[in-house]
Scaffold this motif. Structure first.
Motif, mmCIF file in Angstrom:
data_model
loop_
_atom_site.group_PDB
_atom_site.id
_atom_site.type_symbol
_atom_site.label_atom_id
_atom_site.label_comp_id
_atom_site.label_asym_id
_atom_site.label_seq_id
_atom_site.Cartn_x
_atom_site.Cartn_y
_atom_site.Cartn_z
ATOM 1 N N ASP A 66 0.839 -1.194 0.000
ATOM 2 C CA ASP A 66 0.000 0.000 0.000
ATOM 3 C C ASP A 66 0.877 1.249 0.000
ATOM 4 O O ASP A 66 2.097 1.176 0.176
ATOM 5 N N GLN A 93 -8.674 3.406 3.968
ATOM 6 C CA GLN A 93 -7.968 2.340 3.270
ATOM 7 C C GLN A 93 -8.626 2.080 1.917
ATOM 8 O O GLN A 93 -9.740 2.529 1.659
ATOM 9 N N THR A 152 -6.195 -2.224 6.405
ATOM 10 C CA THR A 152 -5.757 -2.526 5.039
ATOM 11 C C THR A 152 -5.322 -3.979 4.878
ATOM 12 O O THR A 152 -5.691 -4.646 3.908
#
Length: 287
Positions: free
Chosen positions: A8, A64, A97
């Protein structure tokens, strides 16, 4: 077997590294009090974010990626011929996430998704991504890569410094700090990651002493490691980042020292003046 790497946006890897190693990025986002929403790094830079945050009446919120975004990404990688994905994500102790990415992986057929909870953030998290890439280049299996990342996690951490606890308190990202609230006037909080959570560590009178304490804490941890990579994680005060980096270069030439910067999502929680020093007991190739 063809393995992709996904992380991410809070790993804060440089665009040069992302392009060089074909790293797939799932962006988190920030929302300001006027309702404006920005994907991290894709639609707002760190500098622009800090300016907006200082002008905002409230602390920006963060979110997220949606589960559908992960599903789409996994399907895309499968269609490109990948058999496996190694996913390295922000600590599950401060974000959902990792859980969302894991759940999405169970929904997609035809590709094996292996998710890893870094239990940390910023470039300390990014070091796991770069280590995974090295292992892929060495033709290691996904199982062996995850096992190595788990071992590396035991010797990876960070110390953080913030101007105050306001942002962390309001965003709910700090644990066990209630006793500190109300006693922080003109004090600089030093924080640590522990088992994926951000916890209070020390209260220091001045910024310079806090920075020195961060160095002392980290060096005390890594002094017996066979390999060491130190990661200066800069915020919006460039002179503090420069000072920390130069001190490490001057006094600890035996260690690899790299520098990176916070992006909007983590900066939203640390607030202006936030920065840190990450470390890992591995020699990480950052080039």
């Amino acid at each position: 077997m063809k393995i992709a790497v996904l992380t991410d946006s809070t790993s804060y890897l440089s665009q040069t590294l992302i392009d060089k190693y074909n790293i797939n990025i799932a962006p988190l986002s920030v929302t300001f009090d006027n309702g404006e929403n920005f994907e991290e790094n894709a639609s707002i830079s760190a500098n622009e974010f800090y300016e907006r945050m200082k002008a905002s009446k409230t602390i920006p919120t963060t979110s997220q990626p949606a589960i559908g975004e992960f599903v789409t990404k996994y399907e895309q990688l499968r269609d490109e011929g990948y058999t496996d994905v190694i996913g390295v994500f922000l600590s599950s102790g401060i974000s959902g996430t990792y859980q969302t990415a894991t759940q999405a992986g169970e929904m997609v057929e035809g590709i094996n998704v292996h998710t890893f909870d870094s239990k940390i953030s910023a470039m300390a998290m990014g070091s796991f991504v770069l280590r995974a890439i090295e292992l892929i280049e060495q033709n290691e299996t996904p199982h062996a890569i995850i096992k190595e990342l788990e071992a590396m996690r035991e010797v990876t951490g960070a110390r953080l410094m913030v101007d105050d606890l306001k942002n962390l308190q309001k965003s709910g990202r700090i644990t066990g700090a209630q006793a500190w609230i109300g006693t922080m006037l003109k004090m600089k909080p030093v924080l640590r990651f522990e088992d994926g959570l951000i916890l209070p560590d020390e209260k220091i009178r001045t910024k310079k002493r806090a920075l020195k304490e961060i160095i002392n804490k980290v060096i005390d941890i890594v002094k017996d490691y066979e390999e060491v990579t130190l990661l200066v994680i800069g915020g919006d005060v460039q002179e503090d980042t420069d000072w920390l980096y130069n001190e490490l270069q001057k006094n600890y030439p035996q260690y690899k020292v790299h520098r990176s910067n916070l992006g909007p999502v983590v900066a939203a929680h640390l607030g202006p003046g936030g920065m840190g020093l990450g470390f890992t007991g591995r020699s990480i190739r950052i080039d």
